[in-house]
Scaffold this motif. Structure first.
Motif, PDB file in Angstrom:
ATOM      1  N   LEU A 245     -21.021 -81.711  15.940  1.00  0.00           N
ATOM      2  CA  LEU A 245     -20.917 -82.306  17.267  1.00  0.00           C
ATOM      3  C   LEU A 245     -20.489 -83.776  17.278  1.00  0.00           C
ATOM      4  CD1 LEU A 245     -23.722 -80.729  19.473  1.00  0.00           C
ATOM      5  CD2 LEU A 245     -21.259 -80.616  19.788  1.00  0.00           C
ATOM      6  N   PRO A 246     -20.932 -84.598  16.331  1.00  0.00           N
ATOM      7  CA  PRO A 246     -20.432 -85.982  16.364  1.00  0.00           C
ATOM      8  C   PRO A 246     -18.903 -86.060  16.278  1.00  0.00           C
ATOM      9  CG  PRO A 246     -22.339 -85.825  14.937  1.00  0.00           C
ATOM     10  CD  PRO A 246     -21.971 -84.427  15.297  1.00  0.00           C
ATOM     11  N   THR A 247     -18.311 -85.250  15.399  1.00  0.00           N
ATOM     12  CA  THR A 247     -16.853 -85.228  15.280  1.00  0.00           C
ATOM     13  C   THR A 247     -16.225 -84.707  16.553  1.00  0.00           C
ATOM     14  OG1 THR A 247     -17.043 -84.846  12.899  1.00  0.00           O
ATOM     15  CG2 THR A 247     -14.918 -84.353  13.910  1.00  0.00           C
ATOM     16  N   ALA A 248     -16.806 -83.635  17.112  1.00  0.00           N
ATOM     17  CA  ALA A 248     -16.266 -83.059  18.343  1.00  0.00           C
ATOM     18  C   ALA A 248     -16.343 -84.053  19.496  1.00  0.00           C
ATOM     19  CB  ALA A 248     -17.030 -81.786  18.700  1.00  0.00           C
ATOM     20  N   ALA A 249     -17.472 -84.758  19.595  1.00  0.00           N
ATOM     21  CA  ALA A 249     -17.639 -85.716  20.693  1.00  0.00           C
ATOM     22  C   ALA A 249     -16.641 -86.867  20.587  1.00  0.00           C
ATOM     23  CB  ALA A 249     -19.071 -86.253  20.690  1.00  0.00           C
TER      24      ALA A 249
ATOM     25  N   GLY B   2     -15.375 -73.729  21.345  1.00  0.00           N
ATOM     26  CA  GLY B   2     -14.362 -73.847  20.302  1.00  0.00           C
ATOM     27  C   GLY B   2     -12.985 -74.205  20.818  1.00  0.00           C
ATOM     28  N   SER B   3     -12.717 -73.888  22.082  1.00  0.00           N
ATOM     29  CA  SER B   3     -11.401 -74.194  22.670  1.00  0.00           C
ATOM     30  C   SER B   3     -11.459 -75.406  23.597  1.00  0.00           C
ATOM     31  CB  SER B   3     -10.889 -72.979  23.452  1.00  0.00           C
ATOM     32  OG  SER B   3     -11.777 -72.674  24.527  1.00  0.00           O
TER      33      SER B   3
ATOM     34  N   ARG C  79     -13.670 -77.053  15.486  1.00  0.00           N
ATOM     35  CA  ARG C  79     -13.600 -75.863  16.350  1.00  0.00           C
ATOM     36  C   ARG C  79     -13.991 -74.588  15.603  1.00  0.00           C
ATOM     37  NH1 ARG C  79     -11.042 -77.403  20.970  1.00  0.00           N
ATOM     38  NH2 ARG C  79      -9.904 -79.387  20.872  1.00  0.00           N
ATOM     39  N   TRP C  80     -13.746 -74.551  14.286  1.00  0.00           N
ATOM     40  CA  TRP C  80     -14.058 -73.341  13.530  1.00  0.00           C
ATOM     41  C   TRP C  80     -15.562 -73.145  13.352  1.00  0.00           C
ATOM     42  CZ3 TRP C  80     -10.829 -69.648  13.332  1.00  0.00           C
ATOM     43  CH2 TRP C  80      -9.459 -69.899  13.355  1.00  0.00           C
TER      44      TRP C  80
END
Length: 477
Positions: free
Chosen positions: A43-47, A102-103, A173-174
């Protein structure tokens, strides 16, 4: 549902009659465990990628709120129509949440995906308990709970590592999309048993069961109360004390109709395992929340070294759960009470040991054996409480009782980890020292676990307790 005779019962959770159901349940539980453990690393990377660091905490809070609502909704529906529909709906929601997260192209979409995932996870975990109660004989349930505990070990060990590698070298996303095919496979394995349960429910006329109005509203109140406590713990200040008090009030009001009568008194029967599950989760997670921080702040450990006690506890948790699931000649309530009392005793010992570790003059490595003992205790007691719940409940209330068990776990954990956040915040402001903060939290949790030791004997059938009362009165006379 009438259980088959002993001669007709399968002797293993992987016997041909129940193999597909067992494997399907274990796949789904492993996926929920992996997502729970792995998402923290991704989540840190995604955020950052979605420019949403300011909303980072809502990815966790949204999941938690939705899962509470899902637990209660599943309990209501399984009592009325059986577990097939809630489990199927939960699986669909979980997969939809994975795809949505993921999307994601915005942080709002990612949070929405986490909310849908939480709803699906709450539906599945309650319905899974009902499936265990209906599809497996009492002699097999300890073994299945042991296997479920083991299904958390690999995700605990590998989830954060795999998630970190995917986020760093492929894409965050994976972490979500990669679980979709496994979720579908688990659902397909469960499909035959779900169809059989749907037929049995229809034949039994479960749809005619009375609807208990207002339960979802109370579930929302509990979820909002938990969210208020979580937010207060993450952003502690004197101004937010009122929010924390309001959150506790919401939780108390919401829980009253969702828990069986007598839960607060730890009354014998189905209420006792539910109450004891709250004491267990509260004492365990209330200490665990501060174990890495205590080692880092008080003893200068690195993040990796400070997290190793939690990894070790995951292994001993699985061992303790396996131990309680061993085949024995007499697996009666008395043995289960001994296992529960021993489990609480292990956690009380570990909490007391962590108060010593909080002293800077004490070697920090003592946390490793201490928290290893805590994991063992959790494995012995957690699975045994699940076994007794399914043993004491009835076909008519298995769903709502299973939901109550999960709610007790979630709310008690939220209360004690919220308390941990508050004492740490007080230390950060300089109101108290870090040593005082850690010792205070650990001592309070030691008392909570000690209370579990004293109350473990109440985990017995209600009828047996009612018969015991006149005998005690005669002895007193």
């Amino acid at each position: 549902m009438t259980e088959p005779t002993a001669a007709d019962q399968p002797r293993s959770i992987f016997a041909p009659e129940v193999r597909a159901t067992s494997v399907g349940l274990l796949i789904l539980i492993t996926l929920i465990a992996f997502e729970s453990m792995a998402v923290s690393a991704a989540l840190p990377t995604a955020a950052r990628d979605l420019h949403g660091l300011g909303s980072y905490g809502w990815a966790f809070t949204g999941f938690l709120i939705a899962s509470v609502v899902g637990m209660v909704a599943a309990g209501e529906q399984t009592d009325r129509r059986g577990p097939a529909a809630p489990l199927t709906a939960g699986l669909i929601a979980f997969v939809a949440g994975l795809l949505l997260a993921g999307s994601a192209t915005t942080m709002v979409q990612l949070i929405a995906g986490r909310v849908v995932q939480g709803l699906g996870g709450g539906l599945m975990i309650t319905a899974a308990y009902v499936v265990i109660g209906e599809a497996f004989a009492d002699s097999l349930r300890p073994k299945l709970f042991a296997a479920i505990s083991s299904a958390w070990v690999l995700p605990s060990l590998l989830g954060p590592v795999i998630s970190g590698l995917l986020s760093q070298h492929a894409s965050w996303r994976w972490v979500f999309l990669g679980l979709v095919p496994f979720s579908v496979a688990g659902g397909l394995l469960l499909l035959p048993e779900l169809r059989a349960m749907a037929r049995r429910s229809a034949q039994a006329g479960m749809a005619a069961a009375p609807r208990r109005s207002g339960r979802l509203g109370h579930a929302v109140a509990v979820a909002l109360g938990i969210a208020a406590l979580e937010y207060t713990a993450q952003h502690p200040s004197l101004l937010l004390v009122a929010l924390a008090v309001a959150g506790i009030a919401l939780m108390v009001w919401g829980l009253r109709p969702l828990l069986p009568p007598g839960t607060v008194r730890v009354a014998p029967g189905v209420s006792a395992p539910i109450a004891l599950r709250g004491l267990l989760a509260g004492s365990l997670f209330g200490v665990e929340a501060l174990v890495p921080l205590s080692l880092t702040v008080q003893h200068g450990y690195s993040a990796t070294a400070a997290g190793l006690p939690l990894t070790a506890s995951g292994v001993t948790w699985a061992f303790g759960s396996w131990w309680q699931g061993r085949a024995v000649e007499h697996d009666g309530t008395r043995r289960r009470v001994v296992l529960i009392r021993t489990g609480f005793g292990c956690i009380a010992f570990a909490a007391a040991a962590m108060t010593v570790v909080a002293l800077q003059a004490t070697p920090g490595w003592l946390a490793y054996p201490a928290w290893t003992v805590a994991g063992l205790g959790a494995g012995l007691a957690m699975a045994s409480l699940g076994v007794l719940l399914l043993r004491f409940t009835t076909d008519e209330t298995r769903g709502s009782d299973s939901a109550a068990l999960q709610l007790s776990d979630a709310t008690a954990g939220a209360l004690t980890t919220g308390l941990a956040g508050m004492v740490v915040a007080a230390a950060a402001r300089g109101t108290i020292s870090h040593t005082t903060a850690f010792i205070t939290q650990d001592l309070v949790m030691c008392v909570v676990a000690g209370l579990g030791v004293m109350l473990a004997a109440r985990a017995r059938p209600r009828v047996a307790a009612e018969h015991a009362a006149p005998a005690i009165d005669r002895l007193r006379a």
